[in-house]
Design a protein around this motif. Structure first.
Motif: not given
Length: 130
Positions: A111-129
């Motif tokens: 798996f593309n680690e950078a892209a997967l990390k970006a998905l995870i962090l964007d999901a966190v951002r959505l939750n925190m917003s």
């Protein structure tokens, strides 16, 4: 009894149940999620007769993603996947859903680690917003 164990211990037990490539893949994804968001909380949810061990879930101000071991894949599902930025097109299943998106990992997949990390962090951002 598994219910008396911590979520981490319960997920360890789920990993042991899957002694093939699926367990290895799930373990790699778990470690990766924990590194991507050190504040992530592990949980086990949705225990039912057909899946008494439950489902590993990772949360940060709400669910980020959860994992299922299927016959031919390990599926990482993002409940707010429709809203998550996916410029590298990692989502490859549940594309018809109005809310969730998922990634099926098959035997031998990397798996593309950078892209997967970006998905995870964007999901966190959505939750925190919220």
């Amino acid at each position: 009894m598994i219910d008396n164990q911590s979520a981490s211990q319960q997920i360890n037990a789920i990993l042991k149940m899957n002694r093939d490539w699926r367990g290895e893949t799930l373990s790699r994804l778990r470690t990766f999620i924990q590194k991507a968001d050190p504040a992530v909380i592990e949980e086990v949810k949705w225990k039912k007769p057909s899946k008494p061990e439950g489902v590993p879930v990772w949360s940060h101000d709400g669910i980020i993603c959860y994992a299922d071991t299927l016959k031919n894949a390990v599926r990482l599902t993002f409940p707010k996947g429709v809203q998550v930025q996916d410029p590298k097109k990692l989502f490859n299943t549940r594309l018809e859903s109005n809310t969730v998106r998922a990634i099926d990992f098959h035997e031998g997949d990397t798996f593309n680690e950078a892209a997967l990390k970006a998905l995870i962090l964007d999901a966190v951002r959505l939750n925190m917003s919220k």
